[in-house]
Design a protein around this motif. Structure first.
Motif, PDB file in Angstrom:
ATOM      1  N   VAL A  13       0.866  -1.178   0.000  1.00  0.00           N
ATOM      2  CA  VAL A  13       0.000   0.000   0.000  1.00  0.00           C
ATOM      3  C   VAL A  13       0.905   1.230   0.000  1.00  0.00           C
ATOM      4  N   SER A  14       0.777   2.033  -1.051  1.00  0.00           N
ATOM      5  CA  SER A  14       1.576   3.248  -1.171  1.00  0.00           C
ATOM      6  C   SER A  14       1.073   4.307  -0.196  1.00  0.00           C
ATOM      7  N   ARG A  15       2.007   5.002   0.426  1.00  0.00           N
ATOM      8  CA  ARG A  15       1.632   6.083   1.341  1.00  0.00           C
ATOM      9  C   ARG A  15       1.367   7.383   0.595  1.00  0.00           C
ATOM     10  N   ALA A  16       1.832   7.465  -0.642  1.00  0.00           N
ATOM     11  CA  ALA A  16       1.649   8.692  -1.429  1.00  0.00           C
ATOM     12  C   ALA A  16       0.161   8.916  -1.695  1.00  0.00           C
ATOM     13  N   GLY A  17      -0.320  10.070  -1.357  1.00  0.00           N
ATOM     14  CA  GLY A  17      -1.710  10.409  -1.618  1.00  0.00           C
ATOM     15  C   GLY A  17      -2.711   9.707  -0.724  1.00  0.00           C
ATOM     16  N   ILE A  47       4.302  -6.679   9.367  1.00  0.00           N
ATOM     17  CA  ILE A  47       4.020  -5.447   8.650  1.00  0.00           C
ATOM     18  C   ILE A  47       5.333  -4.674   8.586  1.00  0.00           C
ATOM     19  N   VAL A  48       5.717  -4.290   7.380  1.00  0.00           N
ATOM     20  CA  VAL A  48       6.926  -3.502   7.180  1.00  0.00           C
ATOM     21  C   VAL A  48       6.482  -2.112   6.743  1.00  0.00           C
ATOM     22  N   VAL A  49       6.940  -1.103   7.452  1.00  0.00           N
ATOM     23  CA  VAL A  49       6.560   0.272   7.145  1.00  0.00           C
ATOM     24  C   VAL A  49       7.813   1.036   6.742  1.00  0.00           C
ATOM     25  N   SER A  50       7.743   1.679   5.576  1.00  0.00           N
ATOM     26  CA  SER A  50       8.834   2.551   5.141  1.00  0.00           C
ATOM     27  C   SER A  50       8.258   3.937   4.908  1.00  0.00           C
ATOM     28  N   LEU A  51       9.086   4.852   4.449  1.00  0.00           N
ATOM     29  CA  LEU A  51       8.606   6.207   4.178  1.00  0.00           C
ATOM     30  C   LEU A  51       7.620   6.241   3.024  1.00  0.00           C
ATOM     31  N   SER A  52       7.698   5.245   2.117  1.00  0.00           N
ATOM     32  CA  SER A  52       6.847   5.299   0.931  1.00  0.00           C
ATOM     33  C   SER A  52       5.740   4.243   0.881  1.00  0.00           C
TER      34      SER A  52
END
Length: 65
Positions: A13-17, A47-52
């Motif tokens: 899941v993209s965090r952009a927008g 769950i892996v969370v990155s900046l993007s």
């Protein structure tokens, strides 16, 4: 992330927008997946969370039909 030979499915899941409402929905989905434990539902491993992106790592269930 630990390396194993287990087959997994990864949902990205993209965090952009991502609107605040969609972010709240995503957090709700994470809480539900963490709480689920059923033999017919794939289990959330990590769950892996990155900046993007968010990465949901889940077990692949064998098809027994």
């Amino acid at each position: 992330m630990k390396q194993t030979r287990r087959q997994v499915a990864i949902k990205t899941v993209s965090r952009a927008g991502l609107s605040p409402k969609l972010f709240d929905n995503l957090r709700g989905e994470i809480e539900i997946l963490k709480a689920l434990s059923h033999r017919h539902i794939t289990r959330l491993l990590e769950i892996v969370v990155s900046l993007s992106v968010f990465l949901f790592v889940r077990v692949i269930l064998a098809c027994l039909w």
